[in-house]
Write a protein that holds these residues in place. Sequence first.
Motif, PDB file in Angstrom:
ATOM      1  N   ILE A 343       0.846  -1.185   0.000  1.00  0.00           N
ATOM      2  CA  ILE A 343       0.000   0.000   0.000  1.00  0.00           C
ATOM      3  C   ILE A 343       0.885   1.240   0.000  1.00  0.00           C
ATOM      4  O   ILE A 343       1.685   1.440   0.918  1.00  0.00           O
ATOM      5  CB  ILE A 343      -0.946   0.017   1.215  1.00  0.00           C
ATOM      6  N   ALA A 344       0.726   2.073  -1.012  1.00  0.00           N
ATOM      7  CA  ALA A 344       1.519   3.307  -1.120  1.00  0.00           C
ATOM      8  C   ALA A 344       0.595   4.512  -1.071  1.00  0.00           C
ATOM      9  O   ALA A 344      -0.471   4.520  -1.664  1.00  0.00           O
ATOM     10  CB  ALA A 344       2.314   3.309  -2.425  1.00  0.00           C
ATOM     11  N   THR A 345       1.051   5.517  -0.335  1.00  0.00           N
ATOM     12  CA  THR A 345       0.386   6.826  -0.363  1.00  0.00           C
ATOM     13  C   THR A 345       1.187   7.694  -1.323  1.00  0.00           C
ATOM     14  O   THR A 345       2.348   8.038  -1.043  1.00  0.00           O
ATOM     15  CB  THR A 345       0.356   7.457   1.040  1.00  0.00           C
ATOM     16  N   VAL A 346       0.591   8.017  -2.456  1.00  0.00           N
ATOM     17  CA  VAL A 346       1.361   8.670  -3.532  1.00  0.00           C
ATOM     18  C   VAL A 346       1.133  10.171  -3.583  1.00  0.00           C
ATOM     19  O   VAL A 346       1.783  10.875  -4.376  1.00  0.00           O
ATOM     20  CB  VAL A 346       1.002   8.039  -4.899  1.00  0.00           C
ATOM     21  N   HIS A 347       0.220  10.667  -2.767  1.00  0.00           N
ATOM     22  CA  HIS A 347      -0.024  12.102  -2.686  1.00  0.00           C
ATOM     23  C   HIS A 347      -0.627  12.414  -1.327  1.00  0.00           C
ATOM     24  O   HIS A 347      -1.429  11.665  -0.810  1.00  0.00           O
ATOM     25  CB  HIS A 347      -0.983  12.558  -3.804  1.00  0.00           C
ATOM     26  N   GLN A 348      -0.212  13.523  -0.733  1.00  0.00           N
ATOM     27  CA  GLN A 348      -0.732  13.867   0.595  1.00  0.00           C
ATOM     28  C   GLN A 348      -1.257  15.298   0.596  1.00  0.00           C
ATOM     29  O   GLN A 348      -0.798  16.125  -0.167  1.00  0.00           O
ATOM     30  CB  GLN A 348       0.385  13.736   1.647  1.00  0.00           C
TER      31      GLN A 348
END
Length: 348
Positions: A343-348
Amino acid sequence: MTLSIYDYIKAKEIGTYYNASKDNKTEYFGQSLFPRKKQLGLDLRWIKGSKGVPVVLKASAFDAKSDIRDRIGIQEIQTEMPFFKESMLVKEKDRQELNKIIASGNQDYIDLILTKIFDDTTTLLDGAEAQEERMRMQLLSDGKISAVSDGVIYDYDYKFNSNHKEALISTAMWSDLESSNPVADIQRWKDVIIDDTGVEPTKAICTRKVWNYLMNNKKIKLDMNPAGGQNIIMTDKMLVQYLESKLNVTITVYNRRYAEGGETKQFFPDDKFTLYPDKNLGNTYFGTTPEESDLMTSNKAEVSIVNKGMAITTTEETDPVNVSTKVSMITLPSFENIDEVFIATVHQ
């Protein structure tokens, strides 16, 4: 003998109508990854997370600080699995119309009114299916399920491997179309799963917003067309073929929504990108509701089961004369292959 609304509006007929109407509906994406499965009882020892161990249910205090995420509202906790329940009455106007038409004996009109009533009732079942999908998408995007009941927050902790998560920062975020390098990111995440498990994740899920980051990424465009560079006119089909060839990854763009509290929300969040293998990730388990265990043989109500464990219960009301329809379920997905997911968070 004169028939009444009690003879027409029954759980069995509603269930039959609902099953027939499903042919015209699109199945939720998560159901293919977490197919439905029935079990007796409600014990979480059957619901597996990382390393095949049972899921842990954690209750948070009222004033405890916690992550901000969409929480699923539940009716109550029944022996550790969440219990969902909602009911509705036949509308007064529909009941009066049906009574008049029943008296006339016109079957075409009777069927017309019953279809309208059944359509209203099946919205409860549609809502139950949406709750299933919310839980499955929470697992795919966060590795846990967060629910709230009577102001208390419950986290179903599946013990997701922290090494299988990454949050991009600064210019590495995919929203930075000039500096980010999504292809290198995806390959790095794949390598982590392959090294840890020996399994290659060849599928991924994201929203249209994240997909558009990939569509407009400078490095991807240059790699696809070194001579033309940024002038390439990208299409969905071109990007699909490129990523399959470059990374052996097929991405599902998932923007399906549900309505709650007067607003629409996405099942899968805009800031996540999840890699997973091409197989079932777990099961959507259904426990036995009180309606199924206690009312199936009762003369006080009629119960019908659809979708492996959703209970439709119809009850005669005498004051006022009416029919109450209730849909209830006890459900929670397992995640046996959780360790093969990144699971990647690619924008915050």
